[in-house]
Design a protein around this motif. Structure first.
Motif, PDB file in Angstrom:
ATOM      1  N   PHE A  23       0.831  -1.202   0.000  1.00  0.00           N
ATOM      2  CA  PHE A  23       0.000   0.000   0.000  1.00  0.00           C
ATOM      3  C   PHE A  23       0.868   1.256   0.000  1.00  0.00           C
ATOM      4  O   PHE A  23       0.560   2.243  -0.682  1.00  0.00           O
ATOM      5  N   SER A  24       1.969   1.218   0.743  1.00  0.00           N
ATOM      6  CA  SER A  24       2.882   2.369   0.788  1.00  0.00           C
ATOM      7  C   SER A  24       3.481   2.647  -0.587  1.00  0.00           C
ATOM      8  O   SER A  24       3.622   3.804  -1.000  1.00  0.00           O
ATOM      9  N   LEU A  25       3.843   1.591  -1.309  1.00  0.00           N
ATOM     10  CA  LEU A  25       4.384   1.751  -2.663  1.00  0.00           C
ATOM     11  C   LEU A  25       3.347   2.350  -3.605  1.00  0.00           C
ATOM     12  O   LEU A  25       3.689   3.151  -4.485  1.00  0.00           O
ATOM     13  N   ILE A  26       2.077   1.966  -3.414  1.00  0.00           N
ATOM     14  CA  ILE A  26       0.996   2.536  -4.226  1.00  0.00           C
ATOM     15  C   ILE A  26       0.876   4.040  -3.961  1.00  0.00           C
ATOM     16  O   ILE A  26       0.712   4.839  -4.891  1.00  0.00           O
ATOM     17  N   LEU A  27       0.972   4.450  -2.691  1.00  0.00           N
ATOM     18  CA  LEU A  27       0.923   5.876  -2.345  1.00  0.00           C
ATOM     19  C   LEU A  27       2.084   6.639  -2.979  1.00  0.00           C
ATOM     20  O   LEU A  27       1.897   7.733  -3.523  1.00  0.00           O
TER      21      LEU A  27
END
Length: 387
Positions: free
Chosen positions: A118-122
């Motif tokens: 999820f952090s990489l998506i952000l």
């Protein structure tokens, strides 16, 4: 009213989906959860508050709210798209009978792999928005040569600069407008065509006045001609550009203009007027009776029914409106909607240029194309001067 309720409900549901996903992803990181929730809530409220609350209550804060809110619209679009793709990937991984896929920790909320995903998506979303915003700030000059079988007065050539979709308003900075005006003037045009949506509904009277002061610095040997787009039509500002520039910029709204008795320009009202029961004139009505065979130029904001210009014998039609999709991958949808959604096109002896615009609508970013100022070199027949 019903449509507004639908849009706000959809906007709310998308943001709830984003908040929910982030809350689950950062489970166990209470501080990060709170920060994420506050940022999404405040950013999602910025644009609605800026548009709904009267400007007299917000003052200069309104402009900042609208800009932040517009930028968030782009962030929301890509974050929603990427999380949706991520969720679909997780679903497929659960359904596909491959053991190592099902064993992936990224499938399980609360795991470090899930949180990292999820952090990489952000991060990816932030990068896309940043690059899209930077791209929107640097329009290119696109040059094209068009040949017509008509006599063009004097040299047999015209330098025509076409610009569309500036969308002056909430997210458009006057510094950018000055830069665009300087770029246009550097091309030493004979004619300047402003093909609609020069102003947005959100533009304030003071912004209109400041924009007008800059636009009056445009220079063209023959004329500066504009037409209303759908946004000027919605806000009932079809002729506002002509009024606030004191006639320096001529707005053709179902009107004809004849230059030097040998060049004919017609500008149509936007087809958005049909939604309120009004009728716009046909091209043939606007042309009327013509003496001889002058070059015929048409400005029509939305590139629908291109066959109408061909049938009327128009030499060149200039349009805008499409933004070439503006946000990837919406450009693929645009390709299917319009006969020609961006660039040069030809039907018979009629030439068309549909501009992707020099500004943006909604999110101040462009990821589907590069904003453009178009220089059209119109070459025709030279005058046969009698000695």
């Amino acid at each position: 009213m019903g449509f507004l309720v639908f849009v706000l409900a959809l906007y709310g549901l998308i943001n709830y989906y984003l908040i929910r996903k982030g809350w689950v992803a950062f489970r166990g990181w209470n501080r990060i959860q709170t920060i994420y929730l506050v940022i999404i809530l405040l950013a999602s409220l910025a644009y609605p508050v800026g548009r709904i609350v009267p400007a007299r209550f917000l003052g200069q804060v309104r402009s900042g709210l609208l800009f932040i809110g517009a930028l968030y619209l782009g962030f929301m679009f890509y974050l929603f798209l990427l999380i949706l793709l991520w969720d679909l990937g997780r679903l497929v991984a659960c359904l596909v009978p491959i053991r190592w896929l099902k064993a992936g920790k990224w499938l399980w909320p609360g795991s470090s792999a899930f949180r990292l995903s999820f952090s990489l998506i952000l991060i990816l979303t932030g990068l896309i928005v940043a690059l899209g915003y930077i791209n929107s700030l640097y329009p290119r000059i696109r040059q094209l040569e068009i040949k017509i079988n008509k006599v063009i007065p004097e040299s047999g050539c015209l330098r025509l600069v076409a610009v569309s979709d500036l969308h002056l308003g909430s997210a458009f900075r006057l510094g950018r407008l000055k830069k665009i005006v300087n770029m246009i003037n550097s091309l030493e045009p004979d004619l300047i065509f402003l093909a609609g949506d020069i102003m947005d509904e959100a533009i304030s009277p003071s912004q209109m006045k400041m924009a007008a002061d800059i636009l009056t610095k445009l220079k063209a040997r023959l004329a500066i001609v504009a037409i209303p787009g759908n946004h000027e039509t919605y806000s009932q500002k079809e002729k506002a550009l002509e009024e606030i520039t004191g006639g320096r910029l001529r707005v053709l709204a179902d009107e004809k203009m004849v230059l030097e008795n040998r060049i004919v320009i017609i500008g149509r009202r936007d087809r958005a007027i049909e939604s309120r029961g009004e009728r716009r004139k046909k091209i043939e009505e606007l042309l009327g009776k013509l003496e001889g065979s002058p070059p015929l130029f048409l400005l029509d904001h939305q590139p629908w029914h291109l066959e109408e210009a061909e049938k009327a014998g128009i030499d060149l039609q200039v349009s805008g409106h499409t933004h070439a999709g503006q946000l990837f991958p919406l450009n693929f949808l645009n390709r299917r909607i319009y006969e020609k959604y961006w660039g040069y096109h030809r039907r018979g002896q009629t030439h068309y240029y549909i501009s992707c615009g020099v500004g943006t609508w909604g999110p101040p970013l462009q990821t589907a194309a590069r904003p453009e100022i178009v220089l059209l070199i119109i070459k025709g027949l030279k005058e046969n001067k009698k000695k």
